[in-house]
Scaffold this motif. Structure first.
Motif, PDB file in Angstrom:
ATOM      1  N   GLY A 155       6.291  -9.602   3.284  1.00 31.65           N
ATOM      2  CA  GLY A 155       7.411  -9.044   4.021  1.00 31.65           C
ATOM      3  C   GLY A 155       7.208  -7.619   4.335  1.00 31.65           C
ATOM      4  N   LEU A 156       8.197  -6.706   4.625  1.00 30.75           N
ATOM      5  CA  LEU A 156       8.350  -5.425   4.862  1.00 30.75           C
ATOM      6  C   LEU A 156       7.924  -4.522   3.704  1.00 30.75           C
ATOM      7  CD1 LEU A 156       8.483  -4.329   7.971  1.00 30.75           C
ATOM      8  CD2 LEU A 156      10.774  -4.034   7.427  1.00 30.75           C
ATOM      9  N   LEU A 157       7.025  -3.601   3.836  1.00 31.15           N
ATOM     10  CA  LEU A 157       6.535  -2.694   2.456  1.00 31.15           C
ATOM     11  C   LEU A 157       7.908  -2.103   2.285  1.00 31.15           C
ATOM     12  CD1 LEU A 157       4.897  -1.728   0.378  1.00 31.15           C
ATOM     13  CD2 LEU A 157       4.038  -0.087   2.070  1.00 31.15           C
ATOM     14  N   VAL A 158       8.631  -1.335   3.190  1.00 39.96           N
ATOM     15  CA  VAL A 158       9.576  -0.463   3.137  1.00 39.96           C
ATOM     16  C   VAL A 158      10.731  -0.898   2.096  1.00 39.96           C
ATOM     17  CG1 VAL A 158       8.949   1.495   4.351  1.00 39.96           C
ATOM     18  CG2 VAL A 158      10.370  -0.406   5.293  1.00 39.96           C
ATOM     19  N   GLU A 159      10.892  -2.192   2.652  1.00 42.60           N
ATOM     20  CA  GLU A 159      12.007  -2.961   1.889  1.00 42.60           C
ATOM     21  C   GLU A 159      11.956  -3.320   0.509  1.00 42.60           C
ATOM     22  OE1 GLU A 159      15.084  -3.424   3.230  1.00 42.60           O
ATOM     23  OE2 GLU A 159      14.573  -2.618   5.195  1.00 42.60           O
ATOM     24  N   TYR A 160      10.666  -3.577   0.233  1.00 37.20           N
ATOM     25  CA  TYR A 160      10.087  -3.992  -1.216  1.00 37.20           C
ATOM     26  C   TYR A 160      10.235  -2.514  -1.868  1.00 37.20           C
ATOM     27  CZ  TYR A 160       7.086  -4.884  -5.080  1.00 37.20           C
ATOM     28  OH  TYR A 160       6.655  -5.162  -6.313  1.00 37.20           O
ATOM     29  N   VAL A 161       9.860  -1.314  -1.361  1.00 33.93           N
ATOM     30  CA  VAL A 161       9.867  -0.229  -2.031  1.00 33.93           C
ATOM     31  C   VAL A 161      11.332   0.312  -2.351  1.00 33.93           C
ATOM     32  CG1 VAL A 161       9.533   2.298  -1.840  1.00 33.93           C
ATOM     33  CG2 VAL A 161       7.678   0.666  -1.175  1.00 33.93           C
ATOM     34  N   ARG A 162      12.111  -0.176  -1.373  1.00 36.64           N
ATOM     35  CA  ARG A 162      13.494   0.317  -1.671  1.00 36.64           C
ATOM     36  C   ARG A 162      14.200  -0.715  -2.804  1.00 36.64           C
ATOM     37  NH1 ARG A 162      15.154   0.596   4.719  1.00 36.64           N
ATOM     38  NH2 ARG A 162      15.450   2.736   4.959  1.00 36.64           N
ATOM     39  N   GLN A 163      14.037  -1.857  -2.722  1.00 42.11           N
ATOM     40  CA  GLN A 163      14.430  -2.921  -3.576  1.00 42.11           C
ATOM     41  C   GLN A 163      13.974  -2.446  -5.105  1.00 42.11           C
ATOM     42  OE1 GLN A 163      12.673  -6.656  -2.383  1.00 42.11           O
ATOM     43  NE2 GLN A 163      12.984  -7.326  -4.815  1.00 42.11           N
ATOM     44  N   LYS A 164      12.845  -1.779  -5.049  1.00 39.61           N
ATOM     45  CA  LYS A 164      12.242  -1.355  -6.496  1.00 39.61           C
ATOM     46  C   LYS A 164      12.763  -0.068  -7.063  1.00 39.61           C
ATOM     47  CE  LYS A 164      10.289  -4.853  -7.235  1.00 39.61           C
ATOM     48  NZ  LYS A 164      10.793  -5.868  -8.692  1.00 39.61           N
ATOM     49  N   LYS A 165      13.548   0.600  -6.075  1.00 37.79           N
ATOM     50  CA  LYS A 165      14.170   2.081  -6.320  1.00 37.79           C
ATOM     51  C   LYS A 165      12.905   2.954  -6.480  1.00 37.79           C
ATOM     52  CE  LYS A 165      18.890   0.342  -7.900  1.00 37.79           C
ATOM     53  NZ  LYS A 165      18.702  -0.258  -6.556  1.00 37.79           N
ATOM     54  N   ALA A 166      11.891   2.572  -5.668  1.00 38.56           N
ATOM     55  CA  ALA A 166      10.762   3.490  -5.675  1.00 38.56           C
ATOM     56  C   ALA A 166      10.721   4.792  -4.600  1.00 38.56           C
ATOM     57  CB  ALA A 166       9.553   3.075  -5.510  1.00 38.56           C
ATOM     58  N   CYS A 167      10.268   5.834  -5.018  1.00 40.13           N
ATOM     59  CA  CYS A 167      10.494   7.056  -3.921  1.00 40.13           C
ATOM     60  C   CYS A 167       9.132   7.319  -3.258  1.00 40.13           C
ATOM     61  CB  CYS A 167      10.874   8.582  -4.973  1.00 40.13           C
ATOM     62  SG  CYS A 167       9.493   8.842  -6.194  1.00 40.13           S
ATOM     63  N   ALA A 168       8.279   6.679  -3.830  1.00 38.69           N
ATOM     64  CA  ALA A 168       6.742   6.989  -2.991  1.00 38.69           C
ATOM     65  C   ALA A 168       5.966   5.482  -2.923  1.00 38.69           C
ATOM     66  CB  ALA A 168       6.049   8.151  -3.552  1.00 38.69           C
ATOM     67  N   VAL A 169       4.983   5.600  -1.813  1.00 39.86           N
ATOM     68  CA  VAL A 169       4.063   4.572  -1.636  1.00 39.86           C
ATOM     69  C   VAL A 169       2.866   5.420  -2.127  1.00 39.86           C
ATOM     70  CG1 VAL A 169       2.872   3.400  -0.069  1.00 39.86           C
ATOM     71  CG2 VAL A 169       5.293   3.429   0.029  1.00 39.86           C
ATOM     72  N   VAL A 170       2.004   4.869  -2.760  1.00 38.44           N
ATOM     73  CA  VAL A 170       0.690   5.424  -3.050  1.00 38.44           C
ATOM     74  C   VAL A 170      -0.414   5.021  -2.321  1.00 38.44           C
ATOM     75  CG1 VAL A 170      -1.207   5.796  -4.754  1.00 38.44           C
ATOM     76  CG2 VAL A 170       1.188   6.280  -5.410  1.00 38.44           C
ATOM     77  N   ARG A 171      -1.413   5.407  -1.573  1.00 34.72           N
ATOM     78  CA  ARG A 171      -2.619   4.740  -0.850  1.00 34.72           C
ATOM     79  C   ARG A 171      -3.754   5.710  -1.160  1.00 34.72           C
ATOM     80  NH1 ARG A 171      -2.391  -0.071   1.155  1.00 34.72           N
ATOM     81  NH2 ARG A 171      -3.726   0.654   3.185  1.00 34.72           N
ATOM     82  N   GLY A 172      -5.048   5.204  -1.145  1.00 36.23           N
ATOM     83  CA  GLY A 172      -6.055   5.881  -1.338  1.00 36.23           C
ATOM     84  C   GLY A 172      -6.903   6.236  -0.199  1.00 36.23           C
ATOM     85  N   LEU A 173      -7.537   7.104  -0.119  1.00 34.31           N
ATOM     86  CA  LEU A 173      -8.203   7.641   1.188  1.00 34.31           C
ATOM     87  C   LEU A 173      -9.663   7.843   1.063  1.00 34.31           C
ATOM     88  CD1 LEU A 173      -6.464  10.596   3.259  1.00 34.31           C
ATOM     89  CD2 LEU A 173      -6.945   8.292   3.978  1.00 34.31           C
ATOM     90  N   ARG A 174     -10.659   6.945   1.518  1.00 32.77           N
ATOM     91  CA  ARG A 174     -12.011   7.118   1.409  1.00 32.77           C
ATOM     92  C   ARG A 174     -12.489   8.019   2.681  1.00 32.77           C
ATOM     93  NH1 ARG A 174     -12.549   0.739   0.824  1.00 32.77           N
ATOM     94  NH2 ARG A 174     -11.094   1.280   2.228  1.00 32.77           N
ATOM     95  N   ALA A 175     -13.345   7.291   3.559  1.00 30.57           N
ATOM     96  CA  ALA A 175     -14.032   8.286   4.551  1.00 30.57           C
ATOM     97  C   ALA A 175     -13.087   8.433   5.764  1.00 30.57           C
ATOM     98  CB  ALA A 175     -15.220   7.276   5.012  1.00 30.57           C
ATOM     99  N   VAL A 176     -13.433   9.103   6.723  1.00 27.37           N
ATOM    100  CA  VAL A 176     -12.636   9.191   7.811  1.00 27.37           C
ATOM    101  C   VAL A 176     -11.947   8.321   8.521  1.00 27.37           C
ATOM    102  CG1 VAL A 176     -12.425  10.583  10.056  1.00 27.37           C
ATOM    103  CG2 VAL A 176     -13.941  11.342   8.421  1.00 27.37           C
ATOM    104  N   SER A 177     -12.823   6.931   8.350  1.00 32.04           N
ATOM    105  CA  SER A 177     -12.362   5.747   8.865  1.00 32.04           C
ATOM    106  C   SER A 177     -11.149   5.179   8.387  1.00 32.04           C
ATOM    107  CB  SER A 177     -13.561   4.728   8.445  1.00 32.04           C
ATOM    108  OG  SER A 177     -13.967   4.709   7.423  1.00 32.04           O
ATOM    109  N   ASP A 178     -10.732   5.621   7.105  1.00 29.55           N
ATOM    110  CA  ASP A 178      -9.416   5.040   6.729  1.00 29.55           C
ATOM    111  C   ASP A 178      -8.228   6.007   7.374  1.00 29.55           C
ATOM    112  OD1 ASP A 178     -10.191   3.330   4.598  1.00 29.55           O
ATOM    113  OD2 ASP A 178     -10.357   4.614   3.043  1.00 29.55           O
TER     114      ASP A 178
END
Ligand code: ADP
Length: 163
Positions: free
Chosen positions: A71-94
């Motif tokens: 389902g929706l990531l933001v709903e999951y993040v809210r449910q977990k009471k998290a303040c941030a989403v972490v993502r990794g960045l590689r090349a410009v293509s990401d």
């Protein structure tokens, strides 16, 4: 308590993912690595296998937990009471995809920040699909994936009867 969610397909976990997890675990009190059950691209491994590979790869990180979500990531993040989403960045293509996703998520949930961790130079070329391709052709993936993942890749190759 600052909680962050690191979502992804992790199909399978690579050393690039692990590097992001380890670095994020020093920035936040708790990291929830969240395996997307049904990603857009059909995964090679079931979500249970993807979770098991992650769990076997992070026993040294005390504040890291592995979960799965649908389902929706933001709903999951809210449910977990998290303040941030972490993502990794590689090349410009990401960038294009990540930029779009971060802005869309911010529109839906302005209270949640997306934090990008730049890849380590050792892993800038490394992706799960690259790993699957190499392993499928019988190549050596040591140094590209955490030790426990190697066995899963070997089994998957045997199952598919690849040579
Ligand atoms: P998704 O399907 O959500 O992109 P992935 O498992 O492919 O799931 O990736 C999860 C996150 O990890 C993404 O933000 C991706 O850019 C990042 N990532 C993948 N490989 C690397 C790497 N080698 N170095 C840094 N970040 C990476």
């Amino acid at each position: 308590m600052k909680i962050a969610v690191y979502p992804g397909s992790f199909d399978p976990t690579t050393n690039g993912h692990l590097d992001v997890i380890e670095r994020a675990s020093r920035l936040f009190d708790r990291i929830i690595v969240a395996v997307i059950k049904n990603p857009e691209k059909t995964p090679r491994f079931s979500f249970k296998e993807r979770m098991a590979m992650l769990e076997a790869s992070v026993p040294h990180c005390d504040n890291v937990e592995v979960e799965s979500f649908d389902g929706l990531l933001v709903e999951y993040v809210r449910q977990k009471k998290a303040c941030a989403v972490v993502r990794g960045l590689r090349a410009v293509s990401d960038f294009d995809y990540e930029f779009q996703m971060a802005l869309t998520n911010r529109r839906m949930a302005p209270e949640i920040e997306t934090v990008f961790l730049m890849t380590d130079y050792r892993y800038s070329y490394l992706s799960s699909s690259f790993v699957k391709q190499i392993a499928g052709l019988g190549g050596d993936v040591s140094g590209l994936v955490p030790g426990p993942v190697t066995a899963y890749l070997k089994r998957s190759r045997q199952k598919k009867g690849e040579r």
